[in-house]
Design a protein around this motif. Structure first.
Motif, PDB file in Angstrom:
ATOM      1  N   SER A 179      98.905 158.868 -16.276  1.00  0.00           N
ATOM      2  CA  SER A 179      98.621 159.659 -17.474  1.00  0.00           C
ATOM      3  C   SER A 179      99.108 158.960 -18.743  1.00  0.00           C
ATOM      4  O   SER A 179     100.181 158.361 -18.770  1.00  0.00           O
ATOM      5  N   TYR A 180      98.307 159.072 -19.798  1.00  0.00           N
ATOM      6  CA  TYR A 180      98.678 158.555 -21.118  1.00  0.00           C
ATOM      7  C   TYR A 180      98.815 159.696 -22.123  1.00  0.00           C
ATOM      8  O   TYR A 180      98.955 159.458 -23.308  1.00  0.00           O
ATOM      9  N   ARG A 181      98.765 160.918 -21.668  1.00  0.00           N
ATOM     10  CA  ARG A 181      98.845 162.058 -22.586  1.00  0.00           C
ATOM     11  C   ARG A 181     100.211 162.133 -23.254  1.00  0.00           C
ATOM     12  O   ARG A 181     101.208 161.686 -22.715  1.00  0.00           O
ATOM     13  N   ARG A 182     100.223 162.769 -24.408  1.00  0.00           N
ATOM     14  CA  ARG A 182     101.461 162.900 -25.164  1.00  0.00           C
ATOM     15  C   ARG A 182     102.488 163.742 -24.414  1.00  0.00           C
ATOM     16  O   ARG A 182     103.650 163.381 -24.333  1.00  0.00           O
ATOM     17  N   ASP A 183     102.072 164.857 -23.870  1.00  0.00           N
ATOM     18  CA  ASP A 183     102.973 165.771 -23.161  1.00  0.00           C
ATOM     19  C   ASP A 183     102.773 165.594 -21.657  1.00  0.00           C
ATOM     20  O   ASP A 183     102.134 166.406 -20.999  1.00  0.00           O
ATOM     21  N   ARG A 184     103.317 164.521 -21.112  1.00  0.00           N
ATOM     22  CA  ARG A 184     103.090 164.133 -19.720  1.00  0.00           C
ATOM     23  C   ARG A 184     104.001 164.916 -18.784  1.00  0.00           C
ATOM     24  O   ARG A 184     105.120 164.523 -18.530  1.00  0.00           O
ATOM     25  N   GLN A 185     103.504 166.017 -18.250  1.00  0.00           N
ATOM     26  CA  GLN A 185     104.307 166.842 -17.356  1.00  0.00           C
ATOM     27  C   GLN A 185     104.316 166.309 -15.930  1.00  0.00           C
ATOM     28  O   GLN A 185     105.262 166.534 -15.184  1.00  0.00           O
ATOM     29  N   GLY A 186     103.282 165.594 -15.543  1.00  0.00           N
ATOM     30  CA  GLY A 186     103.173 165.088 -14.177  1.00  0.00           C
ATOM     31  C   GLY A 186     104.213 164.036 -13.821  1.00  0.00           C
ATOM     32  O   GLY A 186     104.474 163.784 -12.645  1.00  0.00           O
ATOM     33  N   ILE A 187     104.836 163.426 -14.828  1.00  0.00           N
ATOM     34  CA  ILE A 187     105.856 162.416 -14.557  1.00  0.00           C
ATOM     35  C   ILE A 187     107.041 163.031 -13.829  1.00  0.00           C
ATOM     36  O   ILE A 187     107.681 162.374 -13.003  1.00  0.00           O
ATOM     37  N   LYS A 188     107.311 164.308 -14.090  1.00  0.00           N
ATOM     38  CA  LYS A 188     108.404 165.004 -13.389  1.00  0.00           C
ATOM     39  C   LYS A 188     108.110 165.074 -11.889  1.00  0.00           C
ATOM     40  O   LYS A 188     108.986 164.830 -11.061  1.00  0.00           O
ATOM     41  N   LEU A 189     106.870 165.407 -11.556  1.00  0.00           N
ATOM     42  CA  LEU A 189     106.468 165.472 -10.153  1.00  0.00           C
ATOM     43  C   LEU A 189     106.508 164.087  -9.515  1.00  0.00           C
ATOM     44  O   LEU A 189     106.982 163.925  -8.387  1.00  0.00           O
ATOM     45  N   ALA A 190     106.050 163.082 -10.239  1.00  0.00           N
ATOM     46  CA  ALA A 190     106.055 161.716  -9.702  1.00  0.00           C
ATOM     47  C   ALA A 190     107.481 161.267  -9.393  1.00  0.00           C
ATOM     48  O   ALA A 190     107.739 160.670  -8.341  1.00  0.00           O
ATOM     49  N   ARG A 191     108.410 161.573 -10.280  1.00  0.00           N
ATOM     50  CA  ARG A 191     109.817 161.205 -10.041  1.00  0.00           C
ATOM     51  C   ARG A 191     110.384 161.979  -8.855  1.00  0.00           C
ATOM     52  O   ARG A 191     111.154 161.432  -8.059  1.00  0.00           O
ATOM     53  N   TRP A 192     110.017 163.254  -8.736  1.00  0.00           N
ATOM     54  CA  TRP A 192     110.479 164.069  -7.617  1.00  0.00           C
ATOM     55  C   TRP A 192     109.963 163.499  -6.294  1.00  0.00           C
ATOM     56  O   TRP A 192     110.690 163.440  -5.301  1.00  0.00           O
ATOM     57  N   ILE A 193     108.712 163.072  -6.279  1.00  0.00           N
ATOM     58  CA  ILE A 193     108.131 162.484  -5.071  1.00  0.00           C
ATOM     59  C   ILE A 193     108.889 161.217  -4.683  1.00  0.00           C
ATOM     60  O   ILE A 193     109.227 161.018  -3.513  1.00  0.00           O
ATOM     61  N   VAL A 194     109.179 160.372  -5.658  1.00  0.00           N
ATOM     62  CA  VAL A 194     109.930 159.140  -5.382  1.00  0.00           C
ATOM     63  C   VAL A 194     111.304 159.475  -4.810  1.00  0.00           C
ATOM     64  O   VAL A 194     111.740 158.888  -3.814  1.00  0.00           O
ATOM     65  N   ASP A 195     111.988 160.446  -5.413  1.00  0.00           N
ATOM     66  CA  ASP A 195     113.316 160.842  -4.925  1.00  0.00           C
ATOM     67  C   ASP A 195     113.243 161.431  -3.516  1.00  0.00           C
ATOM     68  O   ASP A 195     114.092 161.149  -2.669  1.00  0.00           O
ATOM     69  N   SER A 196     112.222 162.246  -3.257  1.00  0.00           N
ATOM     70  CA  SER A 196     112.063 162.856  -1.935  1.00  0.00           C
ATOM     71  C   SER A 196     111.782 161.814  -0.859  1.00  0.00           C
ATOM     72  O   SER A 196     112.302 161.900   0.257  1.00  0.00           O
ATOM     73  N   LEU A 197     110.951 160.844  -1.185  1.00  0.00           N
ATOM     74  CA  LEU A 197     110.659 159.773  -0.230  1.00  0.00           C
ATOM     75  C   LEU A 197     111.911 158.949   0.057  1.00  0.00           C
ATOM     76  O   LEU A 197     112.176 158.585   1.206  1.00  0.00           O
ATOM     77  N   ALA A 198     112.681 158.671  -0.983  1.00  0.00           N
ATOM     78  CA  ALA A 198     113.915 157.908  -0.799  1.00  0.00           C
ATOM     79  C   ALA A 198     114.919 158.696   0.043  1.00  0.00           C
ATOM     80  O   ALA A 198     115.619 158.113   0.882  1.00  0.00           O
ATOM     81  N   ALA A 199     114.961 160.020  -0.141  1.00  0.00           N
ATOM     82  CA  ALA A 199     115.899 160.852   0.617  1.00  0.00           C
ATOM     83  C   ALA A 199     115.585 160.856   2.105  1.00  0.00           C
ATOM     84  O   ALA A 199     116.484 161.037   2.931  1.00  0.00           O
ATOM     85  N   ARG A 200     114.333 160.653   2.462  1.00  0.00           N
ATOM     86  CA  ARG A 200     113.985 160.641   3.882  1.00  0.00           C
ATOM     87  C   ARG A 200     113.980 159.233   4.474  1.00  0.00           C
ATOM     88  O   ARG A 200     113.564 159.022   5.603  1.00  0.00           O
ATOM     89  N   GLY A 201     114.441 158.250   3.672  1.00  0.00           N
ATOM     90  CA  GLY A 201     114.623 156.914   4.203  1.00  0.00           C
ATOM     91  C   GLY A 201     113.548 155.904   3.880  1.00  0.00           C
ATOM     92  O   GLY A 201     113.612 154.760   4.321  1.00  0.00           O
ATOM     93  N   ASP A 202     112.544 156.306   3.115  1.00  0.00           N
ATOM     94  CA  ASP A 202     111.502 155.365   2.734  1.00  0.00           C
ATOM     95  C   ASP A 202     111.870 154.706   1.407  1.00  0.00           C
ATOM     96  O   ASP A 202     112.626 155.251   0.613  1.00  0.00           O
ATOM     97  N   ARG A 203     111.313 153.546   1.179  1.00  0.00           N
ATOM     98  CA  ARG A 203     111.506 152.864  -0.097  1.00  0.00           C
ATOM     99  C   ARG A 203     110.324 153.230  -0.978  1.00  0.00           C
ATOM    100  O   ARG A 203     109.179 152.906  -0.661  1.00  0.00           O
ATOM    101  N   ALA A 204     110.581 153.919  -2.073  1.00  0.00           N
ATOM    102  CA  ALA A 204     109.510 154.361  -2.964  1.00  0.00           C
ATOM    103  C   ALA A 204     109.729 153.774  -4.353  1.00  0.00           C
ATOM    104  O   ALA A 204     110.856 153.671  -4.834  1.00  0.00           O
TER     105      ALA A 204
END
Length: 80
Positions: A11-36
């Motif tokens: 996303s290139y939008r000014r109010d990028r709300q999806g970045i929060k979800l993307a960061r959460w996904i990365v953190d969740s994958l890392a918590a289960r042992g994957d490299r994200a």
């Protein structure tokens, strides 16, 4: 065995709300042992394809059966 997973956020939008979800996904994958790794299109400065013609330059035209006929409009039973 650990997997490497890229999470792409484009996303290139000014109010990028999806970045929060993307960061959460990365953190969740890392918590289960994957490299994200998060790949943020705006941060790495990928070009935007927003002019409506950029993709059409590379895209193939639709198959003939999907194209509308040229010339006069189609006649239906009620218009004859």
């Amino acid at each position: 065995m650990s997997r490497t997973i890229l999470v792409f956020y484009g996303s290139y939008r000014r109010d990028r709300q999806g970045i929060k979800l993307a960061r959460w996904i990365v953190d969740s994958l890392a918590a289960r042992g994957d490299r994200a790794e998060l790949v943020d299109a705006m941060v790495v400065d990928l070009p935007m394809l927003d002019d409506g013609t950029a993709i059409s330059r590379w895209a193939k035209p639709p198959p003939r059966w999907m194209r509308s006929p040229t010339g006069s409009p189609r006649r239906t039973a009620s218009s004859s």
